[in-house]
Every structure is written in structure tokens, then in C-alpha cells.
Design a protein around this motif. Structure first.
Motif: not given
Length: 329
Positions: A56-59, A101-103, A146-155
């Protein structure tokens, strides 16, 4: 918590390959701002033998080309913006957050994520943050994707590529990846009170190595569970389990676990045999030998003197032996 039978607990099949998301540049894709990559030989050469990657490359995903103007974090380190390093009018803050958030929702079947370190989109920590005039601020930030992704998948187990060079952090990450995969299998095949208790029993010594206090706390949580509360307790249990496993085991906690496990052999070994085991555990505690040395002896002895409870313990093999992760800790 008392020894618990396996309760028909499903196990990951032999040769199971976890799926990990990974920053695309780390697997050699030429997606960086300068048209290059940052291939990780450990990821592609070692981990790639045992797991599958989802690059994955978000940019690139939010519309930035290759090559492109580099972006950087600007403003408050707690809530920075992702702006162009040459043209401040380039602002991809919102797109990166939305894509994270989408990913997080679309990558449902991954068991972990390896992020590119220090990236304004993917870095997990210690990402530089700048003032509007380009001067580096004293605080550091986190990549916005990364911040948005990890906030949505904390585990979900996450790690940066650079930290995987540390043998202890590397082993800790892979313990969590396979624990996550085992839990997903448990959910997919049917969660019952018996299976949840059996899962906890199998992770007893791994938890005692990572976080002894939390092992007891999780036991109390499960001890309070009624028959109808499994679906309510299970998510809380798993979140606390993954938080406990994030703490790295030490030589001291590993040595204590080895001593506990060796106790199951007490009646099977003569005095010289018990002394040999104790000596190797002591040598490990003192840093004279790696963890694999006493573990290899204990595994050999339990093949000669099987014990069903120890046989099922994840601690003895929490990840594929071929990864040799415990040869260096």
C-alpha cells in the motif's frame, strides 16, 4: 487459572501464511517521491518466505504522482497537516486521513501491518514536524495515514521496518501477528466459552513472559464470565490480550517461564537432568546463551516425557521455527 483442556480449539494449519499489509516502497515498488524505493531485505527475503504481503502506498493512492513534490508534517505535532515542502498550497491532510480510515475497513483479512519509518504518511512515531517557515519543531508526530489506520484498528499488530532490525522487537511483532491470526481463526470457526478458556490457557506462558500481571487480570475477567456473556467478554479479552503482548518479554520473564515449564518435568528427570535444565536457564538469564538453547532442551525432554498441557502451549512455538527468531534473543 487452572489448566484447561483444548476444548476442540482450532489450530492454524501447517504452512499457514499470514497476510500483512506493508508500505509498498518496502517491497521494492518505486513509489517514493523521488521515483525510488526502500526495499527491506528482511521483509522480502525472510518474512516473504512465510507470509503474504499487501503493498500500500497512501501518497500515490490519494493522487500524488511519481516522482512528486515531497510532503511534510506542518503545525501542531498533536494535529499536524500534510503539506507540500515546496508549495504550501499542496495539502493532502484530509485525503490521507480518509484513505487510512477506508483501508482500515477494507483490509479485513490482514494480521498485521509494517509501515515505512519516519514517513509523513506512514511513520508510526518520531516523524519530523515543521513550522510554517520550515524550522523543525521540538516535538514529533505520526504519519497521518498510519494514525488514522491505527485508530480504526487498535488491536492489529503494527510495526515500523526500522524497528524490525531489533531482534526483541522483531520477535515480539511476530508473536502478535500469529496470535491475531489464531484469534481470527477462532472467531471464524465458532466462539464458545470453552474455546475462549482454552485459548487463554494456551497463551498462559506467552502472557507470563510478556506481561505476568495482565495474565492474572485476564484470568479474572474470564472467571467473571457467565454462559451468556461470551460475545460481550471476548472483544474486551482480545483487546487486553493484544495490549499485553505489545510489552516485550525480558530475559528475566522468559527465565521465569522456562522454570515454570521445567517444573512439569520434575518427576520425570533424575537429579543430574534437573540440574542441567536449571543450569541452562540460569545461563540464559545471565545472557550467556540465547533463548533457543534452553527451549531446545525443554522441547526435547517433553518429546521424551509428553505432557498434554505443555504440548498445547503457544510459548514453545509462537511463530514458525524456520524464522529462527529466538536464536538472537
Amino acid at each position: 487459572m487452572r489448566d484447561c483442556p483444548s476444548a476442540d480449539l482450532p489450530s492454524l494449519p501447517e504452512g499457514f501464511r499470514p497476510k500483512l499489509a506493508i508500505s509498498a516502497c518496502l517491497v521494492g515498488e518505486e513509489v517514493r517521491y523521488n521515483g525510488g524505493h526502500k526495499v527491506s531485505r528482511f521483509c522480502t527475503g525472510v518474512l516473504g518466505e512465510h507470509m503474504d504481503f499487501v503493498p500500500v502506498c497512501p501518497e500515490v493512492a490519494v493522487g500524488l504522482g511519481v516522482p512528486r513534490e515531497p510532503i511534510r508534517l506542518v503545525g501542531d505535532p498533536e494535529r499536524p497537516q500534510a503539506r507540500g515542502s515546496v508549495h504550501a498550497s499542496l495539502d493532502v491532510t484530509a485525503p490521507l486521513i480518509r484513505y487510512g480510515e477506508k483501508m482500515a475497513s477494507s483490509l479485513e483479512d490482514i494480521c498485521g501491518y509494517i509501515f515505512m519509518h519516519k514517513s509523513p504518511s506512514c511513520g508510526l512515531e518520531r516523524v519530523k514536524v515543521y513550522r510554517e517557515d520550515g524550522v523543525t519543531l521540538p516535538g514529533t508526530g505520526r504519519g497521518l495515514y498510519a494514525q488514522a489506520f491505527c485508530a480504526a484498528r487498535p488491536d492489529l499488530p503494527v510495526e515500523e521496518d526500522g524497528r524490525l532490525c531489533d531482534p526483541v522487537l522483531r520477535e515480539n511483532f511476530l508473536v502478535r501477528v500469529y496470535a491475531y491470526a489464531q484469534w481470527q481463526l477462532l472467531l471464524a470457526t465458532g466462539l464458545t466459552k470453552g474455546r475462549l478458556l482454552a485459548f487463554h490457557a494456551r497463551y498462559k506462558y506467552q502472557l507470563m513472559a510478556n506481561h505476568p500481571q495482565q495474565y492474572k487480570a485476564l484470568g479474572r475477567l474470564l472467571g467473571s464470565m457467565g454462559r451468556a456473556e461470551v460475545d460481550e467478554i471476548a472483544p474486551r479479552y482480545f483487546s487486553q490480550l493484544m495490549a499485553a503482548l505489545r510489552r516485550c518479554a525480558t530475559r528475566g520473564t522468559h527465565a521465569n517461564v522456562l522454570q515454570h515449564i521445567a517444573g512439569y518435568l520434575r518427576s520425570s528427570l533424575d537429579s543430574p537432568g534437573r540440574q542441567e535444565v536449571a543450569q541452562l536457564i540460569s545461563q540464559y538469564r545471565q545472557g550467556m546463551v540465547p533463548l533457543v538453547v534452553p527451549l531446545t532442551l525443554l522441547k526435547h525432554l517433553f518429546r521424551l516425557h509428553p505432557h498434554p498441557y505443555i504440548r498445547d502451549q503457544v510459548y514453545l512455538q509462537p511463530h514458525p521455527e524456520a524464522l529462527s527468531l529466538r536464536n538472537a534473543i
